[in-house]
Write an enzyme that holds these catalytic residues in place. Sequence first.
Site, PDB file in Angstrom:
ATOM      1  N   TYR A   8      -3.256  10.901   6.990  1.00  0.00           N
ATOM      2  CA  TYR A   8      -3.499   9.504   7.330  1.00  0.00           C
ATOM      3  C   TYR A   8      -2.439   8.578   6.716  1.00  0.00           C
ATOM      4  CZ  TYR A   8      -5.065   4.796   7.008  1.00  0.00           C
ATOM      5  OH  TYR A   8      -5.068   3.435   7.070  1.00  0.00           O
ATOM      6  N   HIS A  62      -9.352   6.747   2.464  1.00  0.00           N
ATOM      7  CA  HIS A  62      -9.831   6.994   3.821  1.00  0.00           C
ATOM      8  C   HIS A  62     -11.044   7.917   3.873  1.00  0.00           C
ATOM      9  CE1 HIS A  62      -8.936   6.510   8.202  1.00  0.00           C
ATOM     10  NE2 HIS A  62      -8.463   5.387   7.711  1.00  0.00           N
ATOM     11  N   ARG A  79     -13.947  -5.157   2.531  1.00  0.00           N
ATOM     12  CA  ARG A  79     -12.866  -4.818   3.469  1.00  0.00           C
ATOM     13  C   ARG A  79     -13.169  -5.163   4.927  1.00  0.00           C
ATOM     14  NH1 ARG A  79      -8.356  -4.183   4.089  1.00  0.00           N
ATOM     15  NH2 ARG A  79      -8.033  -2.065   4.819  1.00  0.00           N
ATOM     16  N   ASP A 100      -5.260   3.880  -0.011  1.00  0.00           N
ATOM     17  CA  ASP A 100      -6.439   4.094   0.842  1.00  0.00           C
ATOM     18  C   ASP A 100      -6.826   5.571   0.812  1.00  0.00           C
ATOM     19  OD1 ASP A 100      -8.372   4.130   2.810  1.00  0.00           O
ATOM     20  OD2 ASP A 100      -7.190   3.030   4.299  1.00  0.00           O
ATOM     21  N   ARG A 116       0.854  -1.189   0.000  1.00  0.00           N
ATOM     22  CA  ARG A 116       0.000   0.000   0.000  1.00  0.00           C
ATOM     23  C   ARG A 116       0.885   1.233   0.000  1.00  0.00           C
ATOM     24  NH1 ARG A 116      -4.122   2.004   4.792  1.00  0.00           N
ATOM     25  NH2 ARG A 116      -2.232   3.048   5.496  1.00  0.00           N
TER      26      ARG A 116
HETATM   27  O1  KDG Z   1      -8.968   2.343  13.571  1.00  0.00           O
HETATM   28  C1  KDG Z   1      -8.873   2.921  12.320  1.00  0.00           C
HETATM   29  C2  KDG Z   1      -7.890   2.149  11.490  1.00  0.00           C
HETATM   30  O2  KDG Z   1      -8.193   0.786  11.558  1.00  0.00           O
HETATM   31  C3  KDG Z   1      -7.911   2.569  10.045  1.00  0.00           C
HETATM   32  O3  KDG Z   1      -7.594   3.920   9.969  1.00  0.00           O
HETATM   33  C4  KDG Z   1      -6.918   1.731   9.255  1.00  0.00           C
HETATM   34  O4  KDG Z   1      -7.869   2.497   7.204  1.00  0.00           O
HETATM   35  C5  KDG Z   1      -7.206   1.694   7.799  1.00  0.00           C
HETATM   36  C6  KDG Z   1      -6.645   0.567   7.026  1.00  0.00           C
HETATM   37  O5  KDG Z   1      -6.959   0.489   5.853  1.00  0.00           O
HETATM   38  O6  KDG Z   1      -5.910  -0.223   7.607  1.00  0.00           O
HETATM   39 MG    MG Z   2      -8.547   1.680   5.330  1.00  0.00          MG
END
Ligand code: KDG
Ligand code: MG
Length: 412
Positions: free
Chosen positions: A159, A222, A293, A220, A147
């Site tokens: 993030y 997010h 997911r 991701d 990733r």
């Molecule tokens: O608790 C939140 C996380 O599990 C998250 O932010 C992790 O998005 C995530 C991932 O894809 O692992």
């Molecule tokens: Mg995620």
Amino acid sequence: MKIDRAEVIVTSPDRNFVTLKLTTDDGLTGLGDATLNGRELAVVSYLADHVVPLLIGRDAHAIEDTWQFLYRSAYWRRGPVTMAAIAAVDVALWDIKAKAAGMPLYQLLGGASRTGLLAYGHASGKDVPELFDSVRSHLEQGYKAIRIQTGVPGLRAIYGVASNVTVAGNEGKRYDHEPAQRAPLPVEEDWDTRAYLTHLPGVFEAVRSEFGPDIPLLHDGHHRMTPIQAARLGKALEPYDLFWLEDCTPAENQDALRLVRQHTTTPLAIGEVFNTVWDYQTLITEQLIDYVRSAVTHTGGISALRKILDFAAQYQIKSGMHGPTDISPVGMAAAMHLGLAIHNFGIQEYMKHGALTDSVFQQSFTWSDGLLHPGDKPGIGVELDTDEAGKYPYQTAYLPYNRLADGTVHDW
Ligand code: KDG
Ligand code: MG
């Protein structure tokens, strides 16, 4: 075989974990993960105050009946707290049943459909050179899928990028490992979707030209984009052949994915915050996604996630179970047994837990040549050392949240 004892164990070795331990009248034990990152104690109370008293004396073999009883008798359905609590009971009972049978759990789920589980790790960097170092380090650790997350010029913290954290007291921390900061208040981060959309395709271009076309790459989003922004990103990333684009829009609006899908052939993954099959109904039947997911831990356990994945299989949609470090070793083991058994396995997210976590949870999975395997011990193959667990009491921790430049709260 009756359930004789049920204990809720909270421990915080590298981060907070909630574990349910069931013991039967003939001495078998089973573990279930009930960790809900940043809201752990809500599940502790749900279990300890409302579920444990219902379990004592029940038939430990009656997994489906216990699941239906907990889901329907509560009257108030779904939601992450309820479904994490039910998941913990479900996995602990599967652990016990497999121990009683003297088999690793995957054998009871139909046996192995493959020799191991392709897993992806998290490479990140505040800029492209740092990202390249992280990709190289993941390749050295044996990862066969990676990733990609990077900093965005002009944003302080983002993030999934460890070294980009500049929040006072948390500078450069291993962000992915502990996104919930141990502090009395959540950390505030900043966000700018336009800057992100402009920056990201160039990052993937650089990664492909450095590391070649073969390695599966993931990303991701997010939950931060609108449908049309996500459609634009999916289209812009098509030349870089992503394995998937994850959580491109806030996950609760299933119709958003229809618009994204109309505009891009980049594969889509969604669902780490989902709790039941109903969150996927449109997404699966209209084939708006490619990967589910959900984690066993947040979706009512093995019994429920198996049904979602069997439903998804009819539409050629595969598993991509959530596996950051906030899924405990117990939750990861459950995912590995399920992933090994189902036909429509896609990929497993795998972040290594810290050394303290490994000292609390004795695990028997293997990691070799980019593949995970849950091991062949009877049950799920994880035991909890309660003495070690007791050394690490719960610590208040919150996930971060986002604000735009004008102060508006944005999805994190
Ligand atoms: O608790 C939140 C996380 O599990 C998250 O932010 C992790 O998005 C995530 C991932 O894809 O692992
Ligand atoms: Mg995620």
